[in-house]
Write a protein that holds these residues in place. Structure first.
Motif, mmCIF file in Angstrom:
data_model
loop_
_atom_site.group_PDB
_atom_site.id
_atom_site.type_symbol
_atom_site.label_atom_id
_atom_site.label_comp_id
_atom_site.label_asym_id
_atom_site.label_seq_id
_atom_site.Cartn_x
_atom_site.Cartn_y
_atom_site.Cartn_z
ATOM 1 N N LYS A 5 5.362 -1.307 -9.063
ATOM 2 C CA LYS A 5 5.638 -0.181 -9.948
ATOM 3 C C LYS A 5 6.401 0.890 -9.176
ATOM 4 N N VAL A 6 7.588 1.170 -9.639
ATOM 5 C CA VAL A 6 8.432 2.187 -9.026
ATOM 6 C C VAL A 6 8.703 3.245 -10.076
ATOM 7 N N SER A 7 8.507 4.470 -9.688
ATOM 8 C CA SER A 7 8.772 5.569 -10.605
ATOM 9 C C SER A 7 10.269 5.641 -10.886
ATOM 10 N N ALA A 8 10.635 5.629 -12.171
ATOM 11 C CA ALA A 8 12.048 5.709 -12.546
ATOM 12 C C ALA A 8 12.659 7.044 -12.144
ATOM 13 N N GLU A 9 11.826 8.072 -12.115
ATOM 14 C CA GLU A 9 12.330 9.404 -11.798
ATOM 15 C C GLU A 9 12.573 9.601 -10.306
ATOM 16 N N THR A 10 11.650 9.115 -9.472
ATOM 17 C CA THR A 10 11.747 9.388 -8.038
ATOM 18 C C THR A 10 12.153 8.180 -7.208
ATOM 19 N N GLY A 11 12.021 6.985 -7.766
ATOM 20 C CA GLY A 11 12.320 5.784 -7.000
ATOM 21 C C GLY A 11 11.244 5.452 -5.973
ATOM 22 N N GLU A 12 10.077 6.094 -6.053
ATOM 23 C CA GLU A 12 9.000 5.879 -5.096
ATOM 24 C C GLU A 12 8.027 4.824 -5.610
ATOM 25 N N VAL A 13 7.453 4.072 -4.690
ATOM 26 C CA VAL A 13 6.435 3.089 -5.053
ATOM 27 C C VAL A 13 5.087 3.783 -5.144
ATOM 28 N N SER A 14 4.123 3.120 -5.764
ATOM 29 C CA SER A 14 2.793 3.704 -5.939
ATOM 30 C C SER A 14 2.093 3.872 -4.592
ATOM 31 N N ALA A 15 1.061 4.697 -4.591
ATOM 32 C CA ALA A 15 0.288 4.950 -3.374
ATOM 33 C C ALA A 15 -0.341 3.663 -2.851
ATOM 34 N N ASP A 16 -0.834 2.810 -3.744
ATOM 35 C CA ASP A 16 -1.448 1.556 -3.315
ATOM 36 C C ASP A 16 -0.441 0.665 -2.593
ATOM 37 N N VAL A 17 0.763 0.597 -3.099
ATOM 38 C CA VAL A 17 1.796 -0.224 -2.466
ATOM 39 C C VAL A 17 2.167 0.356 -1.101
ATOM 40 N N ARG A 18 2.277 1.669 -1.004
ATOM 41 C CA ARG A 18 2.590 2.296 0.287
ATOM 42 C C ARG A 18 1.490 2.016 1.308
ATOM 43 N N ILE A 19 0.222 2.130 0.888
ATOM 44 C CA ILE A 19 -0.907 1.865 1.791
ATOM 45 C C ILE A 19 -0.885 0.402 2.237
ATOM 46 N N TRP A 20 -0.658 -0.495 1.297
ATOM 47 C CA TRP A 20 -0.597 -1.919 1.612
ATOM 48 C C TRP A 20 0.509 -2.202 2.624
ATOM 49 N N ARG A 21 1.669 -1.639 2.417
ATOM 50 C CA ARG A 21 2.788 -1.859 3.333
ATOM 51 C C ARG A 21 2.507 -1.290 4.717
ATOM 52 N N GLU A 22 1.843 -0.152 4.780
ATOM 53 C CA GLU A 22 1.492 0.410 6.083
ATOM 54 C C GLU A 22 0.471 -0.479 6.793
ATOM 55 N N LEU A 23 -0.494 -0.999 6.032
ATOM 56 C CA LEU A 23 -1.475 -1.907 6.612
ATOM 57 C C LEU A 23 -0.781 -3.139 7.197
ATOM 58 N N LEU A 24 0.136 -3.720 6.440
ATOM 59 C CA LEU A 24 0.878 -4.883 6.938
ATOM 60 C C LEU A 24 1.690 -4.542 8.181
ATOM 61 N N ALA A 25 2.349 -3.374 8.168
ATOM 62 C CA ALA A 25 3.152 -2.952 9.314
ATOM 63 C C ALA A 25 2.271 -2.739 10.545
ATOM 64 N N ARG A 26 1.101 -2.120 10.359
ATOM 65 C CA ARG A 26 0.200 -1.879 11.490
ATOM 66 C C ARG A 26 -0.329 -3.205 12.033
ATOM 67 N N HIS A 27 -0.691 -4.116 11.153
ATOM 68 C CA HIS A 27 -1.169 -5.435 11.587
ATOM 69 C C HIS A 27 -0.089 -6.154 12.393
ATOM 70 N N ALA A 28 1.137 -6.145 11.896
ATOM 71 C CA ALA A 28 2.238 -6.798 12.610
ATOM 72 C C ALA A 28 2.482 -6.136 13.963
ATOM 73 N N ASP A 29 2.450 -4.814 13.998
ATOM 74 C CA ASP A 29 2.678 -4.078 15.233
ATOM 75 C C ASP A 29 1.605 -4.397 16.267
ATOM 76 N N ILE A 30 0.348 -4.361 15.856
ATOM 77 C CA ILE A 30 -0.748 -4.631 16.791
ATOM 78 C C ILE A 30 -0.720 -6.087 17.236
#
Length: 141
Positions: A5-30
């Motif tokens: 889900k991307v906001s048509a007005e801002t082009g931003e993804v939902s908070a859940d998607v951002r958290i999920w992506r950060e979790l994946l990035a942190r896992h990959a980094d570690i």
């Protein structure tokens, strides 16, 4: 199939998607940092995890299925990890006396020594990476 889900007005993804992506990035980094730093001990992250889980057990032995659940690897991926550890003399495969269909993996003295020597490196990387901003500085090997 679900859509992001991307906001048509801002082009931003939902908070859940951002958290999920950060979790994946942190896992990959570690994971990448652990693989790189544990190389000095002749281990990768998965090899170290198997050795550590076995070292924590009273008899330093467990069924392959039990190890797979605790290290979150598929049976085939774990089998390859155990094969590498066995070739290096760090574990041995034994028949399970309680269940002839199962195989036990036992830590060798050399495996316990290697895990003990690598533990400070493992803990240092975790402390550096888990308690700091996402570094994203790990290049592929």
């Amino acid at each position: 199939m679900t859509e992001t889900k991307v906001s048509a007005e801002t082009g931003e993804v939902s908070a859940d998607v951002r958290i999920w992506r950060e979790l994946l990035a942190r896992h990959a980094d570690i994971g990448c940092a652990l693989d790189r730093e544990l190389q000095q001990h002749g281990l990768g992250m998965s090899e170290y995890e198997v050795l550590e889980r076995l070292a924590e057990l009273p008899e330093q032995s467990a069924k392959v299925q039990t190890i797979a659940k605790s290290v979150h690897l598929s049976q085939s991926a774990l089998s390859r990890v155990i094969g590498r550890l066995e070739t290096a003399g760090l574990v041995e495969r034994l028949m399970c006396h309680e269940d002839r269909r199962a195989v036990n993996v036992k830590l060798t003295d050399e495996g316990l020594l290697r895990q003990t020597e690598a533990a400070p490196t493992h803990r240092r990387v975790l402390a550096e990476r888990l308690h700091s901003p996402l570094l994203k500085s790990c290049d592929p090997l």
